[in-house]
Design a protein around this motif. Structure first.
Motif, PDB file in Angstrom:
ATOM      1  N   ALA A  14      18.238  26.098  59.083  1.00  4.94           N
ATOM      2  CA  ALA A  14      18.937  27.295  59.553  1.00  4.94           C
ATOM      3  C   ALA A  14      19.774  26.973  60.789  1.00  4.94           C
ATOM      4  CB  ALA A  14      17.935  28.405  59.860  1.00  4.94           C
ATOM      5  N   LEU A  15      19.250  26.154  61.677  1.00  8.96           N
ATOM      6  CA  LEU A  15      20.010  25.755  62.863  1.00  8.96           C
ATOM      7  C   LEU A  15      21.235  24.948  62.455  1.00  8.96           C
ATOM      8  CD1 LEU A  15      20.505  25.392  65.883  1.00  8.96           C
ATOM      9  CD2 LEU A  15      18.963  23.420  65.800  1.00  8.96           C
ATOM     10  N   ILE A  16      21.065  24.004  61.553  1.00 10.64           N
ATOM     11  CA  ILE A  16      22.184  23.192  61.086  1.00 10.64           C
ATOM     12  C   ILE A  16      23.240  24.070  60.419  1.00 10.64           C
ATOM     13  CG2 ILE A  16      22.863  21.389  59.448  1.00 10.64           C
ATOM     14  CD1 ILE A  16      20.075  20.107  60.054  1.00 10.64           C
ATOM     15  N   ALA A  17      22.809  25.005  59.571  1.00 15.38           N
ATOM     16  CA  ALA A  17      23.745  25.911  58.902  1.00 15.38           C
ATOM     17  C   ALA A  17      24.545  26.713  59.930  1.00 15.38           C
ATOM     18  CB  ALA A  17      22.994  26.839  57.958  1.00 15.38           C
ATOM     19  N   SER A  21      28.765  26.445  60.888  1.00  9.95           N
ATOM     20  CA  SER A  21      29.492  27.665  60.529  1.00  9.95           C
ATOM     21  C   SER A  21      30.570  27.973  61.566  1.00  9.95           C
ATOM     22  CB  SER A  21      28.530  28.851  60.432  1.00  9.95           C
ATOM     23  OG  SER A  21      28.154  29.291  61.729  1.00  9.95           O
ATOM     24  N   GLY A  22      31.432  28.874  61.197  1.00  6.88           N
ATOM     25  CA  GLY A  22      32.475  29.314  62.111  1.00  6.88           C
ATOM     26  C   GLY A  22      31.945  30.061  63.318  1.00  6.88           C
ATOM     27  N   ARG A  23      30.748  30.618  63.206  1.00  7.12           N
ATOM     28  CA  ARG A  23      30.160  31.354  64.340  1.00  7.12           C
ATOM     29  C   ARG A  23      29.834  30.439  65.505  1.00  7.12           C
ATOM     30  NH1 ARG A  23      25.467  34.995  61.938  1.00  7.12           N
ATOM     31  NH2 ARG A  23      24.519  32.974  62.287  1.00  7.12           N
TER      32      ARG A  23
END
Length: 42
Positions: A14-17, A21-23
């Motif tokens: 989840a951290l990697i995702a 990400s653009g966020r």
């Protein structure tokens, strides 16, 4: 507050995702410790 438990692979994923990400586009050169507070840092 530290959780003092073993980090699950899904939590790391989840951290990697988030980081790819653009966020997270404005995060540059940061250390992110994902250890549940087990490793003491200063």
């Amino acid at each position: 507050m530290a959780s003092r438990r073993i980090t699950e692979p899904e939590e790391v994923a989840a951290l990697i995702a988030f980081l790819v990400s653009g966020r997270a586009a404005n995060i540059v050169g940061a250390d992110v410790v994902i250890d549940g507070g087990i490793i003491k840092t200063t």
